[in-house]
Design an enzyme around this catalytic site. Structure first.
Site, PDB file in Angstrom:
ATOM      1  N   LYS A 167       0.887  -1.173   0.000  1.00 34.20           N
ATOM      2  CA  LYS A 167       0.000   0.000   0.000  1.00 34.20           C
ATOM      3  C   LYS A 167       0.921   1.218   0.000  1.00 34.20           C
ATOM      4  CE  LYS A 167      -1.725   3.074   1.894  1.00 34.20           C
ATOM      5  NZ  LYS A 167      -1.515   4.490   1.458  1.00 34.20           N
ATOM      6  N   GLY A 203      -4.442   3.383  -2.229  1.00 29.39           N
ATOM      7  CA  GLY A 203      -5.581   3.766  -1.391  1.00 29.39           C
ATOM      8  C   GLY A 203      -5.161   4.687  -0.272  1.00 29.39           C
ATOM      9  N   GLY A 211      -4.472   5.959   3.592  1.00 27.13           N
ATOM     10  CA  GLY A 211      -3.874   5.325   4.763  1.00 27.13           C
ATOM     11  C   GLY A 211      -4.902   4.779   5.746  1.00 27.13           C
ATOM     12  N   PRO A 212      -5.817   5.640   6.221  1.00 27.78           N
ATOM     13  CA  PRO A 212      -6.759   5.158   7.238  1.00 27.78           C
ATOM     14  C   PRO A 212      -7.773   4.131   6.706  1.00 27.78           C
ATOM     15  CG  PRO A 212      -6.605   7.563   7.237  1.00 27.78           C
ATOM     16  CD  PRO A 212      -5.906   7.084   6.011  1.00 27.78           C
ATOM     17  N   GLU A 228       9.916   1.927  10.482  1.00 28.84           N
ATOM     18  CA  GLU A 228      10.971   2.892  10.180  1.00 28.84           C
ATOM     19  C   GLU A 228      10.318   4.261  10.292  1.00 28.84           C
ATOM     20  OE1 GLU A 228      13.209   5.290   9.131  1.00 28.84           O
ATOM     21  OE2 GLU A 228      13.060   4.713   7.033  1.00 28.84           O
ATOM     22  N   CYS A 246      14.087  11.215   6.384  1.00 24.36           N
ATOM     23  CA  CYS A 246      13.987  10.874   7.809  1.00 24.36           C
ATOM     24  C   CYS A 246      15.344  10.868   8.488  1.00 24.36           C
ATOM     25  CB  CYS A 246      13.290   9.532   7.979  1.00 24.36           C
ATOM     26  SG  CYS A 246      13.930   8.268   6.891  1.00 24.36           S
ATOM     27  N   GLU A 274      10.623  16.426  14.536  1.00 24.29           N
ATOM     28  CA  GLU A 274      10.970  16.258  13.128  1.00 24.29           C
ATOM     29  C   GLU A 274      10.144  17.249  12.311  1.00 24.29           C
ATOM     30  OE1 GLU A 274       9.776  12.594  10.948  1.00 24.29           O
ATOM     31  OE2 GLU A 274      11.887  12.498  10.408  1.00 24.29           O
TER      32      GLU A 274
HETATM   33  P1  NAD Z   1       2.005   8.888   7.309  1.00 25.17           P
HETATM   34  O1  NAD Z   1       2.655   8.117   8.398  1.00 25.17           O
HETATM   35  O2  NAD Z   1       0.620   9.361   7.519  1.00 25.17           O
HETATM   36  O3  NAD Z   1       1.994   8.030   5.957  1.00 25.17           O
HETATM   37  C1  NAD Z   1       2.884   6.970   5.656  1.00 25.17           C
HETATM   38  C2  NAD Z   1       2.103   5.801   5.060  1.00 25.17           C
HETATM   39  O4  NAD Z   1       1.177   5.295   6.031  1.00 25.17           O
HETATM   40  C3  NAD Z   1       1.253   6.165   3.837  1.00 25.17           C
HETATM   41  O5  NAD Z   1       1.232   5.093   2.925  1.00 25.17           O
HETATM   42  C4  NAD Z   1      -0.117   6.340   4.443  1.00 25.17           C
HETATM   43  O6  NAD Z   1      -1.157   6.136   3.523  1.00 25.17           O
HETATM   44  C5  NAD Z   1      -0.131   5.261   5.498  1.00 25.17           C
HETATM   45  N1  NAD Z   1      -1.097   5.467   6.594  1.00 25.17           N
HETATM   46  C6  NAD Z   1      -1.592   6.630   7.073  1.00 25.17           C
HETATM   47  N2  NAD Z   1      -2.461   6.400   8.067  1.00 25.17           N
HETATM   48  C7  NAD Z   1      -2.520   5.054   8.241  1.00 25.17           C
HETATM   49  C8  NAD Z   1      -3.229   4.193   9.128  1.00 25.17           C
HETATM   50  N3  NAD Z   1      -4.066   4.678  10.048  1.00 25.17           N
HETATM   51  N4  NAD Z   1      -3.032   2.863   9.035  1.00 25.17           N
HETATM   52  C9  NAD Z   1      -2.186   2.356   8.124  1.00 25.17           C
HETATM   53  N5  NAD Z   1      -1.482   3.123   7.248  1.00 25.17           N
HETATM   54  C10 NAD Z   1      -1.642   4.455   7.308  1.00 25.17           C
HETATM   55  O7  NAD Z   1       2.956  10.088   6.957  1.00 25.17           O
HETATM   56  P2  NAD Z   1       2.537  11.491   6.261  1.00 25.17           P
HETATM   57  O8  NAD Z   1       1.277  12.042   6.822  1.00 25.17           O
HETATM   58  O9  NAD Z   1       2.574  11.272   4.820  1.00 25.17           O
HETATM   59  O10 NAD Z   1       3.731  12.401   6.744  1.00 25.17           O
HETATM   60  C11 NAD Z   1       3.651  13.021   8.027  1.00 25.17           C
HETATM   61  C12 NAD Z   1       4.969  13.059   8.711  1.00 25.17           C
HETATM   62  O11 NAD Z   1       5.525  11.734   8.785  1.00 25.17           O
HETATM   63  C13 NAD Z   1       6.063  13.817   8.000  1.00 25.17           C
HETATM   64  O12 NAD Z   1       5.986  15.164   8.207  1.00 25.17           O
HETATM   65  C14 NAD Z   1       7.286  13.202   8.589  1.00 25.17           C
HETATM   66  O13 NAD Z   1       7.595  13.790   9.821  1.00 25.17           O
HETATM   67  C15 NAD Z   1       6.926  11.792   8.788  1.00 25.17           C
HETATM   68  N6  NAD Z   1       7.416  10.916   7.714  1.00 25.17           N
HETATM   69  C16 NAD Z   1       8.502  10.161   7.959  1.00 25.17           C
HETATM   70  C17 NAD Z   1       8.993   9.356   6.961  1.00 25.17           C
HETATM   71  C18 NAD Z   1      10.178   8.483   7.168  1.00 25.17           C
HETATM   72  O14 NAD Z   1      10.812   8.107   6.194  1.00 25.17           O
HETATM   73  N7  NAD Z   1      10.493   8.098   8.379  1.00 25.17           N
HETATM   74  C19 NAD Z   1       8.398   9.339   5.716  1.00 25.17           C
HETATM   75  C20 NAD Z   1       7.277  10.134   5.490  1.00 25.17           C
HETATM   76  C21 NAD Z   1       6.806  10.904   6.513  1.00 25.17           C
END
Ligand code: NAD
Length: 462
Positions: free
Chosen positions: A170, A201, A203-204, A245, A279, A369
């Site tokens: 996903k 799709g 995330g939530p 991660e 990150c 971050e």
């Molecule tokens: P996020 O954690 O919301 O999204 C990452 C992935 O998780 C996406 O594929 C998303 O669709 C999915 N996701 C979201 N909610 C979910 C849920 N409830 N259950 C399962 N999967 C879910 O990250 P974001 O909103 O895109 O970014 C927000 C912050 O996250 C950034 O500002 C940054 O600080 C951090 N981030 C870190 C990394 C990293 O490499 N460690 C990468 C992206 C973002």
């Protein structure tokens, strides 16, 4: 604007269960460049069933055959590298040379490393009188972010396939197009139907359904700490394995004996790279008080050069979030020496390369971050003080140490609570284990350690 149809399940592109779509936006001009299906829990269930059905066959495939499929995958990615770079530039906004050098080249290197590893890795060990079999863990649910959109996909899918696992991916909603290209590459590489499946799709919706699905044996997630915590809790409740991660707030420690100009210039480049959406970025620069003013001047001058060379942030929400952090830095008393929260352009989600001086360890911009092109420069009095500051956040993903001699830097690095440390400008290594201490995550990606995440042991006693 192109409507990309279907999700990739059981070796074919099939219509999603619902009609909803996700719009993909080019962050440079804010135009919608395409749509992809917004998969639902039903689609995730279909994909997990396909992966379960394919698992026994793929798990029993000789490692040499899995290595051959991964080598073919690497070759397809190489053949399509320009298209990969153009796709990432279109949906993430990164400048094309960066997309070519990093977003396309790094995943190719990682795919190549697993093609080699799968061929030579001993999937059997001896422990005294026992034979230990290293067996694939099962069906992997992979949830990836948008910041290095293909790298993060390959860093999960390649070791999973090398291990003999099957996968449901996903990808992030902001960058689904390069994930679709990847699915085409897996198909072209001759990976059997059901071994790799893609559900685009939200995330939530789709992400959560995948994390909660009882047919998934391991959830591998990269993204925000907040979502990672939830996924860890859900997986823990179901007693399934999880690899996380998450974020970072890495320290770039410049010891007094270092080449200051080099350490500062490389440090600024590291933070501004990918518009700060990394990150492992060294977002805190730690400088001895005797060389502090000189370092601030060098960093401000270096940041000014990046004005036109970095792309926008991925979307409006990230732009607003980063601007909010810059305002907070000013409000908490840090001194702005480059950039600021005013967007440099009217169109696109741009943020100016920003440098703060007089940052103290307890400030929000030194703890949280930011995920944008924002550097905080902190002052230390001696090595113990530098270590306290370096280790003084909830994170521990990466870092850097600079000193006149490598040995001096290594001695300091040994005391840092973090998963990676670059010594005197050491470069990214695609087979070095990558992952976090403390709240930066659970588990490791890349190389042999990344492969081990997807294996479980069975001991045979004779
Ligand atoms: P996020 O954690 O919301 O999204 C990452 C992935 O998780 C996406 O594929 C998303 O669709 C999915 N996701 C979201 N909610 C979910 C849920 N409830 N259950 C399962 N999967 C879910 O990250 P974001 O909103 O895109 O970014 C927000 C912050 O996250 C950034 O500002 C940054 O600080 C951090 N981030 C870190 C990394 C990293 O490499 N460690 C990468 C992206 C973002």
């Amino acid at each position: 604007m192109k409507a990309h149809e279907g999700i990739y399940i059981d070796g074919a592109w099939r219509p999603a269960a619902g009609q909803d779509v996700i719009e993909v936006v080019n962050p440079v001009d804010e135009q919608v460049i395409g749509t992809v299906p917004a998969g639902t829990a039903l689609d995730v269930d279909t994909a997990v069933r396909a992966a379960r059905t394919a698992f026994p066959g793929w798990a029993a495939t000789p490692p040499a055959e899995r290595a051959a499929r991964l080598a073919a995958l690497r070759d397809v990615l190489v053949a399509r590298k320009d298209e990969i770079a153009e796709t990432v530039t279109a949906e993430l906004g990164s400048p094309l040379p960066f997309s070519q050098a990093v977003h396309a080249a790094v995943p190719i290197a990682v795919a190549a490393s697993y093609a080699e590893l799968a061929a030579v890795h001993p999937f059997e060990e001896k422990a005294g009188t026992s034979t230990v079999l290293l067996e694939p863990i099962g069906v992997v649910g992979a949830i990836t972010p948008w910041n290095y959109p293909l790298h993060q996909v390959v860093a999960k899918v390649a070791p999973a396939l090398a291990a003999g696992c099957t996968v449901v991916l996903k990808p992030a909603e902001d960058t689904p197009l390069v994930a679709r290209l990847f699915a085409e590459a897996v198909h072209a590489a001759g990976v059997p139907a059901g071994v790799f499946n893609l559900v685009t799709g939200l995330g939530p919706v789709a992400g959560q359904a995948l994390a909660e699905h009882p047919g998934v044996d391991l959830v591998s997630f990269t993204g925000s700490t907040a979502v990672g915590r939830r996924i860890g809790a859900v997986a823990g409740g179901a007693l399934k394995k999880v690899a996380l991660e998450l974020g970072g707030k890495s320290a770039n420690v410049i010891l007094p004996s270092a080449d200051l100009a080099r350490a500062v210039n490389v440090g600024v480049a590291n933070v501004m790279s990918n518009s700060g959406q990394t990150c492992s970025a060294w977002t805190r620069m730690l400088v001895h008080r005797d060389r502090y003013d000189e370092a601030v001047e060098l960093a401000a001058a270096a940041a000014a050069k990046y004005g036109d060379r970095i792309g926008p942030l991925v979307n409006a929400a990230q732009q607003a979030r980063v601007r909010g952090y810059i305002d907070k830095g000013v409000a908490e008393g840090a001194r702005l020496v480059a950039g600021g929260s005013e967007p440099p352009r009217e169109r696109g989600y741009h943020v100016s390369p920003t440098v703060f001086a007089d940052v103290t360890p307890e400030m929000t911009i030194a703890q949280e971050e930011i995920f944008g092109p924002v550097l905080s420069i902190l002052r230390y009095t001696d090595e113990d003080d530098a270590l306290r500051i370096a280790n003084g956040t909830v994170y521990g993903l990466a870092g850097a140490v600079w000193a006149g001699e490598d040995a001096e830097a290594v001695a300091f690095a040994r005391r840092m609570e973090t998963g990676q440390v670059d010594i005197n400008g050491g470069r990214f290594n695609p087979v070095a284990p990558f992952g976090g201490y403390k709240q930066s995550g659970v588990g490791r990606e890349l190389g042999v350690h990344g492969l081990a995440e997807y294996l479980q042991t069975k001991s045979l006693q004779f």
